[in-house]
Each structure stands twice: as structure tokens, then as C-alpha cells.
Design a protein around this motif. Structure first.
Motif, PDB file in Angstrom:
ATOM      1  N   UNK A 287      43.916 -17.800  -4.462  1.00 35.32           N
ATOM      2  CA  UNK A 287      42.501 -18.039  -4.255  1.00 35.32           C
ATOM      3  C   UNK A 287      41.785 -16.990  -3.439  1.00 35.32           C
ATOM      4  N   UNK A 288      42.516 -15.975  -2.972  1.00 37.89           N
ATOM      5  CA  UNK A 288      41.921 -14.907  -2.165  1.00 37.89           C
ATOM      6  C   UNK A 288      41.866 -13.627  -2.990  1.00 37.89           C
ATOM      7  N   UNK A 289      40.667 -13.053  -3.147  1.00 38.84           N
ATOM      8  CA  UNK A 289      40.508 -11.824  -3.925  1.00 38.84           C
ATOM      9  C   UNK A 289      40.846 -10.624  -3.042  1.00 38.84           C
ATOM     10  N   UNK A 290      41.914  -9.912  -3.418  1.00 36.73           N
ATOM     11  CA  UNK A 290      42.363  -8.758  -2.639  1.00 36.73           C
ATOM     12  C   UNK A 290      41.586  -7.499  -2.986  1.00 36.73           C
ATOM     13  N   UNK A 291      41.079  -7.425  -4.225  1.00 38.01           N
ATOM     14  CA  UNK A 291      40.383  -6.223  -4.664  1.00 38.01           C
ATOM     15  C   UNK A 291      40.047  -6.308  -6.137  1.00 38.01           C
ATOM     16  N   UNK A 292      39.907  -5.142  -6.781  1.00 39.55           N
ATOM     17  CA  UNK A 292      39.493  -5.066  -8.183  1.00 39.55           C
ATOM     18  C   UNK A 292      40.343  -4.018  -8.904  1.00 39.55           C
ATOM     19  N   UNK A 293      40.782  -4.367 -10.103  1.00 45.24           N
ATOM     20  CA  UNK A 293      41.460  -3.434 -11.001  1.00 45.24           C
ATOM     21  C   UNK A 293      40.483  -3.112 -12.127  1.00 45.24           C
ATOM     22  N   UNK A 294      40.139  -1.833 -12.309  1.00 48.15           N
ATOM     23  CA  UNK A 294      39.107  -1.446 -13.278  1.00 48.15           C
ATOM     24  C   UNK A 294      39.643  -0.369 -14.212  1.00 48.15           C
ATOM     25  N   UNK A 295      39.255  -0.468 -15.502  1.00 45.18           N
ATOM     26  CA  UNK A 295      39.593   0.561 -16.483  1.00 45.18           C
ATOM     27  C   UNK A 295      38.307   1.019 -17.163  1.00 45.18           C
ATOM     28  N   UNK A 296      38.267   2.310 -17.518  1.00 45.65           N
ATOM     29  CA  UNK A 296      37.110   2.912 -18.183  1.00 45.65           C
ATOM     30  C   UNK A 296      37.561   3.577 -19.479  1.00 45.65           C
ATOM     31  N   UNK A 297      36.713   3.499 -20.507  1.00 44.19           N
ATOM     32  CA  UNK A 297      36.934   4.249 -21.741  1.00 44.19           C
ATOM     33  C   UNK A 297      35.988   5.441 -21.764  1.00 44.19           C
ATOM     34  N   UNK A 298      36.293   6.418 -22.628  1.00 48.48           N
ATOM     35  CA  UNK A 298      35.409   7.575 -22.768  1.00 48.48           C
ATOM     36  C   UNK A 298      34.507   7.457 -23.988  1.00 48.48           C
ATOM     37  N   UNK A 299      34.638   6.358 -24.754  1.00 50.44           N
ATOM     38  CA  UNK A 299      33.764   6.061 -25.884  1.00 50.44           C
ATOM     39  C   UNK A 299      33.241   4.640 -25.711  1.00 50.44           C
ATOM     40  N   UNK A 300      32.110   4.340 -26.376  1.00 51.30           N
ATOM     41  CA  UNK A 300      31.615   2.975 -26.348  1.00 51.30           C
ATOM     42  C   UNK A 300      32.679   2.020 -26.886  1.00 51.30           C
ATOM     43  N   UNK A 301      32.939   0.958 -26.138  1.00 43.17           N
ATOM     44  CA  UNK A 301      33.999   0.023 -26.537  1.00 43.17           C
ATOM     45  C   UNK A 301      33.665  -1.372 -26.022  1.00 43.17           C
ATOM     46  N   UNK A 302      33.654  -2.333 -26.958  1.00 42.68           N
ATOM     47  CA  UNK A 302      33.470  -3.728 -26.558  1.00 42.68           C
ATOM     48  C   UNK A 302      34.850  -4.342 -26.337  1.00 42.68           C
ATOM     49  N   UNK A 303      35.147  -4.678 -25.102  1.00 43.39           N
ATOM     50  CA  UNK A 303      36.461  -5.241 -24.784  1.00 43.39           C
ATOM     51  C   UNK A 303      36.553  -6.657 -25.353  1.00 43.39           C
ATOM     52  N   UNK A 304      37.613  -6.887 -26.104  1.00 43.30           N
ATOM     53  CA  UNK A 304      37.819  -8.197 -26.723  1.00 43.30           C
ATOM     54  C   UNK A 304      38.346  -9.196 -25.704  1.00 43.30           C
ATOM     55  N   UNK A 305      38.297 -10.467 -26.068  1.00 46.19           N
ATOM     56  CA  UNK A 305      38.854 -11.506 -25.188  1.00 46.19           C
ATOM     57  C   UNK A 305      40.341 -11.282 -24.972  1.00 46.19           C
ATOM     58  N   UNK A 306      41.024 -10.796 -26.008  1.00 41.84           N
ATOM     59  CA  UNK A 306      42.459 -10.527 -25.877  1.00 41.84           C
ATOM     60  C   UNK A 306      42.711  -9.426 -24.857  1.00 41.84           C
ATOM     61  N   UNK A 307      41.882  -8.367 -24.874  1.00 41.78           N
ATOM     62  CA  UNK A 307      42.040  -7.276 -23.915  1.00 41.78           C
ATOM     63  C   UNK A 307      41.735  -7.757 -22.494  1.00 41.78           C
ATOM     64  N   UNK A 308      40.736  -8.613 -22.358  1.00 41.44           N
ATOM     65  CA  UNK A 308      40.399  -9.148 -21.031  1.00 41.44           C
ATOM     66  C   UNK A 308      41.549  -9.997 -20.505  1.00 41.44           C
ATOM     67  N   UNK A 309      42.132 -10.837 -21.384  1.00 39.49           N
ATOM     68  CA  UNK A 309      43.280 -11.669 -20.961  1.00 39.49           C
ATOM     69  C   UNK A 309      44.469 -10.794 -20.576  1.00 39.49           C
ATOM     70  N   UNK A 310      44.689  -9.720 -21.324  1.00 39.82           N
ATOM     71  CA  UNK A 310      45.829  -8.845 -21.036  1.00 39.82           C
ATOM     72  C   UNK A 310      45.690  -8.186 -19.661  1.00 39.82           C
ATOM     73  N   UNK A 311      44.506  -7.615 -19.390  1.00 39.87           N
ATOM     74  CA  UNK A 311      44.316  -6.954 -18.091  1.00 39.87           C
ATOM     75  C   UNK A 311      44.319  -7.974 -16.957  1.00 39.87           C
TER      76      UNK A 311
END
Length: 572
Positions: A287-311
């Protein structure tokens, strides 16, 4: 079996394309087969990009380089019309077709066919010819059937590719599980997490930010794929930054284009680093947020629900790894504090021993000096010298008193202690050291254990000293048992806290000397730890018992007096 490219279109079956497991290779193979069947001069596979909504050329044959870079909107040109309506279109003369957009002036006729998967148009197959009226209705009919079969196979190829990607993702998550178990260094853990995330998501850059101690900023702690511009950017404030929302809400967030988002604080950094789409997930533990894990693409990309669940799954594993590394770091710091405390205690006892040894001859010197001065009846400079000597001896005596007062143990601050919690804290403090030496710690609190009133910190220190002494005696591993037992000695009731090891044991001669201050049989240490243990227990009006035999291990029992024996509850 012959090459599927040489099979007539009517007999082309999916089983002929089983070897084509790569979607890109499948597109090229199918395109060549279509051109061979219709004798077209050029062709292309154009697929709908779900991120941009544009039609992109994914595979081509016979097209000029500049033609491959053209992107069409849905409804634009012949291709866009077919993609929008889902109907094939045969153009006998492109110069008479208003919807046609010329990419090659030599093309005179074209046939475009939709590719449908589960009732949805995903792309268009285009075949061009330099001859007018190159395609007959029969060609169109055959290519419609061919496009249907090709779309079905392409669907299988995409599914196989997705399974391959998921297999790679599973392997990455398994590697993260191994990292949680194996790696203890926090910086190394953070570095491995960003590498794993970049590999897992196939992205341009991955960054890991942790919440600062004051809870106001996100501090960049690890990254993979970042340049100097990104690494040197300022910390992100939690209250008014885009990524700070992830911490505040404890939910993932995706942005299609950070360069156009008004709350993204470092647009110039994004442009220089080639960052476009963002997916950020919280690193949450209990329940305690330690920080943030972030990824960036170099092209326009709509992240799918599957990709969100994976990360998100990776972030949960990462949070466990981070918290474990932090806990081990705190344990090592506490161990160092314990060693420092032990050294200070040893120094105090040494000072007391020295002060005590000085006081006796100093007292004799004072008595003899005063008697000698009285008998001599000194005058002048000699009398003043005698007064100075007497004053200095008094000063030395005060210093000895101060040293003895400093070294003397303070009275224990007694309070009710819950043994289950005490044993749990000791297990946490010693876990790292025990794991390194393959030593198991077993705890058992017997039923109806009476409550005791002791100084928790002092008793914890005593038990830790005994356990660490046992660890030193078992370099090849073993078992330490932490137990409770009720005793009655000379009509008085005690609760024994017992530490039993499976070490080599001690001889009777060594057993008699173990509480002697500054005596040690180890290569390192002060040799005073057990003297401190006995002093703590005796300050509680208790007793220390030791039983040991060669080859059978050693048992220490720290006995603390209790007023109401037999009361309590099971807490094993």
C-alpha cells in the motif's frame, strides 16, 4: 511438397504456409504469391496502424523507395476506400479513377482487396500493373479468396508472434524473481529492473524514480537507454508533474505523445532524447508507493491493456526486490550499530577495570602523602609544592569517579514485553547473517508462557550477543533454536529464554572462562560480549546458565524472574 509460391491460387492452403512463423516474412511470401498468380508488376501490403490511425506499407515488391514512405488516411485514395468500406475494388484504368492517388506514373491498373480478421478490416492488399485492363473479374474472384486465406494465416502468424513475445516476457519476469532472491545491493537491483523493463516492453528508454525522503520529489535512481540530457534533468515535484500523478493516485498512466501534453515538464528533453509515448506504473509495496517505473517509445504507440498489465506485474516484483534490498541495507546498518555498541560497551568495561585498578594505589598514595606532609612540616616553596601535589591527586580521584560512573550500567527500564514480537525482531536482525552461513533459526514460545517485565532493548542486546556468538561457532552452518521455558529455583519462579545451537560445543575448562571480560577464542571481536550478557541479566535480578559438551552444541539460558507463573497463551 512444392514451394507455395508455385502452387496455383485455387489450391493454396494454410498448411502450405505453416513454415511462415514470422508476420513480416508471411506478408512478403503472400505478396510474392499474389503477384505470381496475377502477373502483376508491383504490390504492397498496407496495414492499419492502431496508434496513428494511418495506413502504413508493411511489405512491398516493385515499389519505388519514395512510394514506400507514403501514409494514407482511412478513406483516402483507392486503398483508403477499400479499408473503410471493406469491399474489393478493381480499377481498369487509374487515369479515369478520381479516387486514385498516383505514386508511380507507370501504373495503369490496380486491384485492391481488404484483409479482414474476425470481421474487422486490418489492412489492404494492393496489386498493380503497367497495363490497362490487366485484371479480370476471375482474377478478382481468385484474389478475394486468396486474401481471405492470407488474412487467416496472418492472424495465426500474429498470434504465434504474440505467444513468442509473451514467452519472452515470462522469461523476463522469472529472471526478476531470481533477482529478488539473489541480489542484495540496492543500486544493482535498480539497474537490473530498468534493463529488464526495457527488454520486456521493447521500448526506447526506461527510468526508475524513487520518492525522496521528504516525500516531495521523484528522484531518478536508475535508467536504461537514457542520454546525458535525460540523466541531468532536475527532480520531478510530486504535486505538479505529470508522472507525480502516478504516485498520488497509485495507478498506471499512459500518454500517447508527451511532447504535446501540457503537464509534461521536460518537453525539450523528450525532443532531444527522441521520446514520444509514455507508460508509467507505480512501484507499490504493502500500500506504500515507493516510486515510479516508466518506459518511453520513440514512435507514437497506444499501450494496450495487456502491456499495462505486463509492466504492472514487473513493477510489483520490482517493488518487492527494492524493499528487500532496503531491508537488508538497514539490517547491515543495525549490525554495524550493534558492533559499535559492543565496542563501546567493551571500552566502558575496560575503562572501569583500569579506573578500578588505578583507584587502589591512588588511595594508598594519598594516605601516605598526607602522613608524610604532616610529619615533615614543610614551609615555603616545599609546602606550596605539596599542596599542588595533594590537589592533583584529588583531581585524579575525581576523574576515576567519573570514569566509573560512566562505565556503570544504567538501571533497566522495565515494561511488559511481548515475546513473539521480540523473537520476530531478533529473527529479522539476524536473518541476513544466518542466511550467509546457511544457519536456520527456529523459534518456539511454549504454551502458558508467563508475561515478564524487562528492559526490551537490553534483553534484545543480550539475546543478539548470544546468537551472534553461536553463529561464529558454526561457520559451516547448522541450526539455532530460540525457546522459552519456566523454571523454579529456590522457591522463586523464572522464565528462561534459551538459545540452543548445533555448534562444536566447549570443553569444561573453556566453559568456566566464557564470562571473563576480554577473553576470546575468536580471531575477531572484543571477547566481552558474554560479559555484557551476564551483566544485563544480573541487572534484572536474573541468572545465566550455560550447558555445553564437545560435539553436542551449547545452550544458553537467560533466566528472568516472574511474579505470576503459568499464565499466558500459546505464541509459537
Amino acid at each position: 511438397m512444392s514451394d507455395p509460391l508455385e502452387i496455383p491460387i485455387g489450391s493454396l492452403k494454410l498448411r502450405d504456409l505453416r513454415a511462415l512463423l514470422n508476420p513480416q516474412q508471411a506478408l512478403q511470401r503472400i505478396l510474392r504469391a499474389a503477384l505470381a498468380t496475377t502477373k502483376g508488376d508491383s504490390g504492397s501490403f498496407i496495414l492499419l496502424n492502431p496508434n496513428t490511425g494511418l495506413l502504413d506499407i508493411e511489405a512491398s515488391h516493385g515499389l519505388r523507395p519514395e512510394a514506400k514512405r507514403i501514409k494514407l488516411r482511412q478513406g483516402q485514395g483507392v486503398t483508403g476506400w477499400v479499408a473503410t468500406t471493406g469491399r474489393p475494388l478493381r480499377v481498369n484504368d487509374v487515369k479515369r479513377e478520381s479516387r486514385y492517388i498516383s505514386v508511380n506514373p507507370e501504373v495503369r491498373s490496380e486491384i485492391a482487396l481488404p484483409l479482414e480478421i474476425r470481421g474487422q478490416v486490418v489492412g489492404v492488399l494492393n496489386i498493380d500493373s503497367k497495363e490497362p485492363n490487366a485484371f479480370s473479374p476471375a482474377d478478382e474472384h481468385r484474389l478475394v479468396t486468396f486474401a481471405s486465406d492470407a488474412a487467416e494465416w496472418l492472424s495465426y502468424a500474429w498470434e504465434i508472434d504474440q505467444l513468442r513475445i509473451k514467452g519472452q516476457q515470462l522469461g523476463t519476469l522469472v529472471d526478476m524473481g531470481h533477482l529478488i532472491v539473489a541480489e542484495n545491493n540496492l543500486d544493482e537491483v535498480l539497474d537490473q529492473i530498468t534493463k529488464a523493463a526495457n527488454r520486456l516492453m521493447a521500448t526506447r528508454l526506461c527510468s526508475l524514480m524513487l520518492v525522496s525522503q521528504d516525500g516531495r520529489e521523484l528522484v531518478l535512481r536508475a535508467h536504461h537507454g537514457a542520454g546525458d540530457t535525460y540523466r541531468n534533468r532536475p527532480n520531478l515535484p510530486l504535486d505538479n508533474s505529470l508522472v507525480g500523478v502516478v504516485v498520488k493516485r497509485n495507478k498506471p498512466m499512459s500518454v500517447l505523445n508527451v511532447r504535446e501534453h501540457q503537464r509534461y515538464r521536460h518537453m525539450e528533453v523528450a525532443r532531444r532524447e527522441g521520446l514520444v509515448s509514455l507508460l508509467a506504473v507505480p512501484l507499490e509495496f504493502n500500500g506504500n508507493v515507493l516510486g515510479v517505473l516508466a518506459v518511453y517509445t520513440q514512435m507514437l504507440h497506444r499501450f494496450s491493456n495487456e502491456e499495462i498489465r505486463t509492466l504492472t506485474t514487473l513493477s510489483k516484483l520490482s517493488a518487492v526486490a527494492i524493499e528487500k534490498a532496503r531491508l537488508l541495507q538497514r539490517i547491515m546498518e543495525m549490525e554495524e550499530q550493534l558492533r559499535t555498541s559492543e565496542r563501546l560497551n567493551a571500552l566502558g568495561l575496560l575503562a572501569a577495570e583500569v579506573a578500578h585498578e588505578i583507584r587502589n594505589p591512588l588511595t594508598v598514595m594519598q594516605m601516605l602523602f598526607h602522613a608524610m606532609v604532616d610529619n615533615l612540616q614543610l614551609e615555603g616553596d616545599s609546602r606550596r609544592d605539596a599542596q599542588v601535589i595533594a590537589e592533583k591527586m584529588k583531581q585524579m580521584n575525581r576523574i576515576v569517579d567519573q570514569v566509573l560512573g560512566f562505565a556503570r550500567s544504567s538501571e533497566p527500564s522495565k515494561e511488559p514485553v511481548e515475546l513473539g514480537s521480540l523473537f520476530e525482531d531478533i529473527a529479522v536482525l539476524t536473518r541476513h547473517k544466518l542466511q550467509r552461513q546457511d544457519i536456520k533459526l527456529r523459534r518456539r514460545i511454549s504454551a502458558a508462557t508467563p508475561s515478564i517485565r524487562v528492559d526490551r532493548s537490553q534483553v534484545e542486546q543480550a539475546l543478539l550477543n548470544v546468537i551472534l556468538n553461536a553463529v561464529e561457532a558454526m561457520p559451516d552452518g547448522g541450526t539455532i533454536r530460540l525457546l522459552t521455558e519456566q523454571r523454579k529455583i529456590e522457591g522463586r519462579h523464572y522464565l528462561a529464554l534459551k538459545v540452543r545451537d548445533t555448534g562444536p560445543g566447549m570443553t569444561p575448562e573453556k566453559l568456566e572462562e566464557i564470562f571473563a571480560p576480554f577473553l576470546t577464542t575468536k580471531e575477531t571481536g572484543t571477547g566481552i560480549g558474554l560479559a555484557i550478557v551476564r551483566k544485563i541479566v544480573e541487572n534484572h535480578q536474573g541468572k545465566v546458565e550455560v550447558k555445553s559438551a564437545l560435539g553436542k552444541g551449547t545452550t544458553f539460558a537467560l533466566l528472568f524472574p516472574v511474579e505470576k507463573p503459568g499464565e499466558g497463551r500459546e505464541n509459537a
